[in-house]
Write a protein that holds these residues in place. Structure first.
Motif, PDB file in Angstrom:
ATOM      1  N   VAL B  80       7.847   0.186   0.972  1.00 38.43           N
ATOM      2  CA  VAL B  80       6.428   0.579   1.166  1.00 38.43           C
ATOM      3  C   VAL B  80       5.633  -0.265   0.337  1.00 38.43           C
ATOM      4  N   VAL B  81       4.360  -0.423   0.969  1.00 38.59           N
ATOM      5  CA  VAL B  81       3.091  -1.346   0.356  1.00 38.59           C
ATOM      6  C   VAL B  81       2.067  -0.334   0.393  1.00 38.59           C
ATOM      7  N   VAL B  82       1.505  -0.353  -0.579  1.00 41.71           N
ATOM      8  CA  VAL B  82      -0.097   0.279  -0.434  1.00 41.71           C
ATOM      9  C   VAL B  82      -1.084  -0.540  -1.415  1.00 41.71           C
ATOM     10  N   HIS B  83      -2.253  -0.391  -0.939  1.00 40.68           N
ATOM     11  CA  HIS B  83      -3.498  -1.078  -1.468  1.00 40.68           C
ATOM     12  C   HIS B  83      -4.164   0.038  -2.062  1.00 40.68           C
ATOM     13  N   SER B  84      -4.414   0.052  -3.788  1.00 42.01           N
ATOM     14  CA  SER B  84      -5.258   1.019  -4.359  1.00 42.01           C
ATOM     15  C   SER B  84      -5.423   0.608  -5.586  1.00 42.01           C
ATOM     16  N   SER B  85      -6.723   1.109  -6.091  1.00 43.35           N
ATOM     17  CA  SER B  85      -6.952   0.737  -7.526  1.00 43.35           C
ATOM     18  C   SER B  85      -6.382   2.073  -8.478  1.00 43.35           C
ATOM     19  N   GLY B  86      -6.145   2.919  -7.899  1.00 43.97           N
ATOM     20  CA  GLY B  86      -5.880   4.286  -8.798  1.00 43.97           C
ATOM     21  C   GLY B  86      -4.800   5.275  -8.398  1.00 43.97           C
ATOM     22  N   ASN B  87      -5.297   6.600  -8.118  1.00 40.77           N
ATOM     23  CA  ASN B  87      -4.307   7.617  -8.379  1.00 40.77           C
ATOM     24  C   ASN B  87      -3.235   7.463  -6.976  1.00 40.77           C
ATOM     25  N   HIS B  88      -3.624   6.753  -5.977  1.00 43.02           N
ATOM     26  CA  HIS B  88      -2.700   6.892  -4.866  1.00 43.02           C
ATOM     27  C   HIS B  88      -1.631   5.890  -5.174  1.00 43.02           C
TER      28      HIS B  88
END
Lengths: 342, 342
Positions: B80-88
Motif C-alpha cells: 500500500v502507498v498513502v499520502h499523509s502528514s499525520g495520523n493516517h
C-alpha cells in the motif's frame, strides 16, 4: 466459589477467600458508578490500566463508594468524616453525593486548590487544619465524636480495600478478553497499601490454568516503607520528614496501614523502588505515548516498567496508573524538563 | 437488519442501509485490533469518547485497518502507498505491519519528528517530498503506478469511512449500557469528513425508540469548508493558505472529500465552528479535568461543548475526542497559556 483455591504462590486461607467474596460483591455494587477503565496496550506487549480516568481522577472512588454503600441506613443518615489531603477526600465527597449523604473532609490548609475545589464541587464540607497529618487525624475523630459521624479511613478499612480490589478483577477479565496467557506481572503503586492489598489478594484467588499473577508493589526510593516492612515481616515506620521528600504526594505514607499490610505480607511478590527522575520521565512518557495525564504517584508503576524491567519476572506487564490529579503549574514543570526538588 | 429503518430525521436509503451493514462488518473485523475506547463522564452529564487512546493515538486505525484487511491476498502482497502528514500515515503503517504488508508513506519533509518516528517504528517506508499537499498526492500516485502499490486515501474511500463508523456503533452501545435515553447530541471534528460521515450514517440507522441522535460536525472558524459545503449543498473549496491558519492541523482540509460528503449532506444535523482560543482552552480542560492529552484537532469537539452549548439541541452531549498526537514542545506552549499563531 471454593474456599481453598490454589495459585502458584500461596494457598488462600479461608479468611482470604471470604475477603475475595467481598471484592466480588463490591464489583457488583460499583457497577454504573466506577468506570471499567481501559487496559491500554503500551510498549513491548505491556499494558497500562488507566485508573487516572476514573471519576474524581483516581482509583479511590472504588473503595470510597463501596465503604459508604455498605453503611446501614442509620449510619448513612449520620454522614461521614474523613481526613485526607488528596484523592480519598475527593472520592468520598463524590460517593457521599451519589448516596445522598453528608460528608465532612478535614484537609490541611496548604492543600492544593484543585483538590479543595474538587471536594467543594461535590458538596463536601471542608474543615481546614494545620499541615501535619496528626492534626487531621485528631480533628476528624473529634468531629466524629461530637457530631456522630462515621470515620472512613482511606486504607485501613476492609470495605475500602475490597473496593480497590475490584481493579484487580477487571485486570484479570480484560487480559482474558485479550487472550493474554502465562505469567503476568502487575505493578501497583503503594502508599498506605489499600489498592495493592486488594489487587494482590484478588489476583491470588484467580484460577491460574491460563494466567499466573505476580503482583509487585512500587514505591519511591524516598518513601520505601512498605519495601522495608515486607522485608522485616512487620510494619516499619519511616519519618514524615523523609517520606515527605518525594514528589509522589500520594505515596508519602510513613508505613503501610495494618489491615492492608496483613494481605500484602502474603500476596505481594516483591516491591520495586523508583527514583524521582524516573517518575518524572514516566509522566512524560505517559503524556506523549499513552496520551494520559498522570500524577507523580500514579506514574511510579510506569517508571518501574520503563526503568526496572530487569528486576521483574518475565511475562506480560500491567502497570496500574492510579491517578491524574496534579496541579496544572506543577504538571507543566514536570513535562518541561523534569524539575524535581532536591 | 431491515433496509428501511427509520429515524427521527431521515429515512435511510437502501444504499445507506447497505453501507451500515459494511460498518457492522468492519466492527467484527476490528475486534482485537482497535480499542473499544472509553466513554468518559464529563461535566453536566456529558461524555467524552476518548479516541485519543487508540493505538497510534487517533481514531484513524479504525479505517486504515478495515481498508487493508479487505484487500485481496493478491493486493495485500503488492502493498500500500498513502499520502499523509499525520495520523493516517501512522495508522496505515501499523495496520500494514499487523497484516504483514509493505507500506510506503509519502510525507512532507517538514513533518513533525514524532509522526515520522511513529511511522518508522511500525516499519513504514517514508518518501519525503516538499510541504505542499499536491506534491504528496502526485508522488503517491507515481509510486503506486511504478511499483504496483494500492493507494488508500485517508477519507475518500468507502472502506475507510466504514471503519471510522465503528466509533459510532460503540457510542450507541455504550450509551445503552449506561441507560442514557432520549436526545443525544454527538460532536465530531470534521477534516475531510471520514469519521463524521461514518458516525452520522451509522447513528442514523440505529433504532430510535430509546435514543434520537443529532450528529454535529465541528470545524475551526479558520477552516469551515464543510459548514459552507453543507450550506451550499455542494463541495465548497477553501484556499490552503486560509485553512492552513488553524492550529488544528488535522482539520486543514480545503473541502470535504466527495465520498464522505454525500453522507454528510444527508446525515449531519449541523456544523459548529470554534475559535483558536476555544480549542486551546479545551486542550487545557481535557488535561486537567479529563486527564487526557488531546491534540488541537481532537479538542475541537470539546471546545464546541464548552463554548457553544447554546447553539446545540438539548440532550446528552457526546464529544468525540479524535486524537492525541501533538508535538511535546507545542503541547507545553498550549498548556502554558494558549500561545496561538495570529
Amino acid at each position: 466459589m471454593a474456599l481453598s483455591r490454589q495459585y502458584s504462590h500461596v494457598t488462600l486461607t479461608e479468611t482470604d477467600a471470604s475477603f475475595v467474596a467481598e471484592i466480588e460483591a463490591a464489583a457488583q455494587r460499583l457497577k454504573g458508578v466506577v468506570l471499567r477503565t481501559p487496559l491500554l496496550p503500551f510498549r513491548d506487549g505491556a499494558f497500562i490500566k488507566a485508573e487516572s480516568l476514573q471519576p474524581t481522577g483516581s482509583f479511590k472512588i472504588r473503595g470510597a463508594y463501596n465503604a459508604l454503600a455498605k453503611l446501614s441506613p442509620e449510619e448513612r443518615a449520620r454522614g461521614v468524616v474523613v481526613h485526607s489531603s488528596g484523592n480519598h477526600a475527593q472520592a468520598i465527597a463524590r460517593a457521599a453525593r451519589l448516596l445522598g449523604m453528608r460528608a465532612v473532609v478535614v484537609m490541611p490548609d496548604n492543600a492544593p486548590d484543585i483538590k479543595v475545589a474538587g471536594v467543594r464541587a461535590d458538596g463536601g464540607e471542608i474543615v481546614f487544619v494545620g499541615p501535619h497529618n496528626v492534626e487531621r487525624v485528631a480533628k476528624a475523630h473529634e468531629i466524629a465524636h461530637e457530631q456522630g459521624l462515621i470515620v472512613v479511613s482511606s486504607a485501613n478499612h476492609a470495605d475500602v480495600v475490597a473496593g480497590q480490589g475490584t481493579c484487580g478483577l477487571e485486570i484479570a477479565e480484560q487480559l482474558a478478553e485479550r487472550g493474554v496467557e502465562g505469567d503476568v506481572v502487575v505493578l501497583v503503586p503503594v502508599g498506605l497499601g489499600g489498592l495493592s492489598a486488594g489487587v494482590s489478594t484478588v489476583l491470588a484467588s484467580i484460577d491460574s490454568d491460563s494466567r499466573t499473577f505476580h503482583v509487585h508493589g512500587v514505591e519511591p526510593e524516598l518513601a520505601a516503607d512498605t519495601r522495608d516492612s515486607v522485608a522485616a515481616g512487620e510494619r516499619v515506620e519511616w519519618a514524615p520528614e523523609d517520606t515527605g521528600r518525594t514528589i509522589a504526594d500520594g505515596l508519602r505514607a510513613e508505613a503501610p496501614a495494618p489491615i492492608p499490610f496483613e494481605l500484602l505480607k502474603k500476596h505481594l511478590a516483591g516491591v520495586i523502588t523508583v527514583t524521582e527522575d524516573e517518575i518524572v520521565d514516566a509522566m512524560s512518557v505517559a503524556a506523549h505515548e499513552a496520551k494520559l495525564v498522570v500524577e507523580p504517584s500514579g506514574a511510579t508503576s510506569l517508571a518501574a516498567l520503563l526503568h526496572h524491567r530487569g528486576e521483574l519476572p518475565s511475562g506480560t506487564v500491567v502497570a496500574v496508573v492510579t491517578g491524574g490529579n496534579v496541579d496544572p503549574e506543577r504538571y507543566l514543570e514536570f513535562l518541561s524538563g523534569g524539575q524535581t526538588p532536591a
